[in-house]
Design a protein around this motif. Structure first.
Motif, PDB file in Angstrom:
ATOM      1  N   ASP A  47     -43.239   8.553 -51.643  1.00  0.00           N
ATOM      2  CA  ASP A  47     -43.356   9.685 -50.727  1.00  0.00           C
ATOM      3  C   ASP A  47     -42.210  10.655 -51.000  1.00  0.00           C
ATOM      4  O   ASP A  47     -41.038  10.318 -50.820  1.00  0.00           O
ATOM      5  N   LYS A  48     -42.537  11.863 -51.449  1.00  0.00           N
ATOM      6  CA  LYS A  48     -41.511  12.853 -51.812  1.00  0.00           C
ATOM      7  C   LYS A  48     -40.687  13.287 -50.606  1.00  0.00           C
ATOM      8  O   LYS A  48     -39.582  13.803 -50.756  1.00  0.00           O
ATOM      9  N   ASN A  49     -41.196  13.105 -49.403  1.00  0.00           N
ATOM     10  CA  ASN A  49     -40.445  13.433 -48.188  1.00  0.00           C
ATOM     11  C   ASN A  49     -39.692  12.228 -47.637  1.00  0.00           C
ATOM     12  O   ASN A  49     -38.975  12.347 -46.652  1.00  0.00           O
ATOM     13  N   GLY A  50     -39.878  11.076 -48.252  1.00  0.00           N
ATOM     14  CA  GLY A  50     -39.226   9.850 -47.793  1.00  0.00           C
ATOM     15  C   GLY A  50     -37.744   9.838 -48.149  1.00  0.00           C
ATOM     16  O   GLY A  50     -37.316  10.427 -49.149  1.00  0.00           O
ATOM     17  N   ARG A  51     -36.966   9.152 -47.359  1.00  0.00           N
ATOM     18  CA  ARG A  51     -35.510   9.101 -47.555  1.00  0.00           C
ATOM     19  C   ARG A  51     -35.121   8.443 -48.885  1.00  0.00           C
ATOM     20  O   ARG A  51     -34.193   8.880 -49.549  1.00  0.00           O
ATOM     21  N   PHE A  52     -35.839   7.386 -49.285  1.00  0.00           N
ATOM     22  CA  PHE A  52     -35.489   6.723 -50.543  1.00  0.00           C
ATOM     23  C   PHE A  52     -35.717   7.665 -51.723  1.00  0.00           C
ATOM     24  O   PHE A  52     -34.863   7.803 -52.591  1.00  0.00           O
ATOM     25  N   PRO A  75     -36.380   0.794 -48.969  1.00  0.00           N
ATOM     26  CA  PRO A  75     -36.213   0.656 -47.518  1.00  0.00           C
ATOM     27  C   PRO A  75     -37.098   1.658 -46.778  1.00  0.00           C
ATOM     28  O   PRO A  75     -37.269   2.798 -47.220  1.00  0.00           O
ATOM     29  N   LYS A  76     -37.680   1.218 -45.682  1.00  0.00           N
ATOM     30  CA  LYS A  76     -38.454   2.115 -44.822  1.00  0.00           C
ATOM     31  C   LYS A  76     -37.513   3.212 -44.312  1.00  0.00           C
ATOM     32  O   LYS A  76     -36.304   3.005 -44.185  1.00  0.00           O
ATOM     33  N   ASP A  77     -38.048   4.375 -44.014  1.00  0.00           N
ATOM     34  CA  ASP A  77     -37.222   5.515 -43.611  1.00  0.00           C
ATOM     35  C   ASP A  77     -36.304   5.216 -42.436  1.00  0.00           C
ATOM     36  O   ASP A  77     -35.153   5.634 -42.417  1.00  0.00           O
ATOM     37  N   ASP A  78     -36.791   4.481 -41.423  1.00  0.00           N
ATOM     38  CA  ASP A  78     -35.963   4.224 -40.254  1.00  0.00           C
ATOM     39  C   ASP A  78     -34.746   3.343 -40.584  1.00  0.00           C
ATOM     40  O   ASP A  78     -33.757   3.353 -39.865  1.00  0.00           O
ATOM     41  N   ALA A  79     -34.777   2.628 -41.685  1.00  0.00           N
ATOM     42  CA  ALA A  79     -33.631   1.799 -42.085  1.00  0.00           C
ATOM     43  C   ALA A  79     -32.437   2.664 -42.475  1.00  0.00           C
ATOM     44  O   ALA A  79     -31.280   2.255 -42.319  1.00  0.00           O
ATOM     45  N   PHE A  80     -32.681   3.872 -42.953  1.00  0.00           N
ATOM     46  CA  PHE A  80     -31.597   4.752 -43.377  1.00  0.00           C
ATOM     47  C   PHE A  80     -30.774   5.265 -42.197  1.00  0.00           C
ATOM     48  O   PHE A  80     -29.619   5.647 -42.368  1.00  0.00           O
ATOM     49  N   SER A  81     -31.339   5.269 -40.990  1.00  0.00           N
ATOM     50  CA  SER A  81     -30.596   5.744 -39.817  1.00  0.00           C
ATOM     51  C   SER A  81     -29.478   4.784 -39.434  1.00  0.00           C
ATOM     52  O   SER A  81     -28.589   5.135 -38.664  1.00  0.00           O
ATOM     53  N   LYS A  82     -29.506   3.567 -39.996  1.00  0.00           N
ATOM     54  CA  LYS A  82     -28.506   2.554 -39.649  1.00  0.00           C
ATOM     55  C   LYS A  82     -27.348   2.491 -40.637  1.00  0.00           C
ATOM     56  O   LYS A  82     -26.494   1.622 -40.520  1.00  0.00           O
ATOM     57  N   VAL A  83     -27.310   3.388 -41.641  1.00  0.00           N
ATOM     58  CA  VAL A  83     -26.268   3.332 -42.658  1.00  0.00           C
ATOM     59  C   VAL A  83     -25.385   4.573 -42.623  1.00  0.00           C
ATOM     60  O   VAL A  83     -25.786   5.617 -42.120  1.00  0.00           O
ATOM     61  N   LYS A  85     -26.040   8.752 -46.048  1.00  0.00           N
ATOM     62  CA  LYS A  85     -26.195   9.715 -44.954  1.00  0.00           C
ATOM     63  C   LYS A  85     -26.215  11.139 -45.489  1.00  0.00           C
ATOM     64  O   LYS A  85     -26.880  12.001 -44.947  1.00  0.00           O
ATOM     65  N   ASP A  86     -25.431  11.379 -46.546  1.00  0.00           N
ATOM     66  CA  ASP A  86     -25.309  12.714 -47.115  1.00  0.00           C
ATOM     67  C   ASP A  86     -25.664  12.655 -48.595  1.00  0.00           C
ATOM     68  O   ASP A  86     -24.851  12.952 -49.467  1.00  0.00           O
ATOM     69  N   ASP A  95     -37.180  -3.719 -44.769  1.00  0.00           N
ATOM     70  CA  ASP A  95     -36.849  -3.137 -43.467  1.00  0.00           C
ATOM     71  C   ASP A  95     -35.372  -2.805 -43.286  1.00  0.00           C
ATOM     72  O   ASP A  95     -34.971  -2.354 -42.221  1.00  0.00           O
ATOM     73  N   THR A  96     -34.566  -3.010 -44.322  1.00  0.00           N
ATOM     74  CA  THR A  96     -33.121  -2.776 -44.229  1.00  0.00           C
ATOM     75  C   THR A  96     -32.612  -2.220 -45.552  1.00  0.00           C
ATOM     76  O   THR A  96     -33.095  -2.611 -46.613  1.00  0.00           O
ATOM     77  N   VAL A  97     -31.637  -1.322 -45.480  1.00  0.00           N
ATOM     78  CA  VAL A  97     -30.976  -0.846 -46.687  1.00  0.00           C
ATOM     79  C   VAL A  97     -30.014  -1.943 -47.143  1.00  0.00           C
ATOM     80  O   VAL A  97     -29.202  -2.437 -46.357  1.00  0.00           O
ATOM     81  N   LEU A  98     -30.121  -2.325 -48.390  1.00  0.00           N
ATOM     82  CA  LEU A  98     -29.265  -3.373 -48.953  1.00  0.00           C
ATOM     83  C   LEU A  98     -27.978  -2.747 -49.480  1.00  0.00           C
ATOM     84  O   LEU A  98     -28.012  -1.683 -50.097  1.00  0.00           O
ATOM     85  N   MET A  99     -26.854  -3.426 -49.246  1.00  0.00           N
ATOM     86  CA  MET A  99     -25.565  -2.875 -49.661  1.00  0.00           C
ATOM     87  C   MET A  99     -24.882  -3.812 -50.655  1.00  0.00           C
ATOM     88  O   MET A  99     -24.699  -4.995 -50.382  1.00  0.00           O
ATOM     89  N   PRO A 100     -24.476  -3.267 -51.810  1.00  0.00           N
ATOM     90  CA  PRO A 100     -23.746  -4.083 -52.781  1.00  0.00           C
ATOM     91  C   PRO A 100     -22.327  -4.341 -52.301  1.00  0.00           C
ATOM     92  O   PRO A 100     -21.857  -3.713 -51.345  1.00  0.00           O
ATOM     93  N   ALA A 101     -21.650  -5.260 -52.980  1.00  0.00           N
ATOM     94  CA  ALA A 101     -20.237  -5.508 -52.674  1.00  0.00           C
ATOM     95  C   ALA A 101     -19.466  -4.215 -52.904  1.00  0.00           C
ATOM     96  O   ALA A 101     -19.860  -3.369 -53.714  1.00  0.00           O
TER      97      ALA A 101
END
Length: 191
Positions: free
Chosen positions: A47-52, A76-84, A89-90, A176-182
């Protein structure tokens, strides 16, 4: 290290298909999979409008995901990005490109890895399997009932909520969650 872990995952997943002879597939399965995937790449299908996609575009990874692959992309689903926080974020800020790339390549696995493959690798690994990512770090795959759960380097757990969307250059798995590396290691300043 990357090649060893990737090879180990490929062997683990490849071996999964040999454990159950009652569910063997036809010899022309790759041709059938290619037909099912069509000619649309992962990049073209997102999805070109999707956050990923927007983050991948900002990092220049959209062209990689349009390449030959094969790749497995954990989107990650779009709503997962609101938690990072941080670079995600930018994403449009050019100063965030290196960090953005580091985080997004943690969501890309080499090769085509289906949900069933991950589940079998977890079963063969007695409850967990290490999964190599394109940024050189690993995720830990486990199961919660029938669902595959991926744990990142900082302990976040992402469940694959929809997936096995086959494309001409790989497969997309939605989490359902954005994964974060070390955290990126910073070399000490020399005096």
């Amino acid at each position: 290290m990357l090649a060893v872990t990737t090879a180990a995952l490929a062997l683990a997943i490849g071996g999964c298909n040999k454990t159950d002879n009652t569910n063997s597939s036809a010899p022309d399965q790759p041709a059938q999979a290619a037909k099912a995937a069509g000619d649309q790449t992962i990049s073209a299908a997102l999805d070109k409008n999707g956050r990923f996609y927007q983050a991948a575009h900002s990092a220049g990874l959209d062209s990689t995901l349009a390449g030959p692959g094969p790749y497995t992309v954990l989107v990650p689903k779009d709503d997962a990005f609101s938690k990072v926080d941080g670079a995600l974020k930018d994403a449009a800020n050019p100063e965030n490109r290196a960090e953005l790339t580091r985080v997004l390549t943690y969501h890309i696995l080499p090769g085509t890895v289906l949900i069933e493959d991950l589940g079998k690798a977890v079963d063969n690994g007695k409850g967990k399997a290490l999964v190599q990512t394109m940024n050189g770090q690993t995720l830990t795959a486990t199961k919660d009932g029938a669902k595959v759960v991926l744990t990142d380097a900082v302990g976040n757990k992402a469940t694959i909520v929809d997936g096995d969307q086959k494309r001409s250059n790989g497969v997309v798995q939605y989490v359902d969650t954005v994964l974060m590396p070390a955290a990126a290691s910073k070399a000490p300043a020399k005096s």
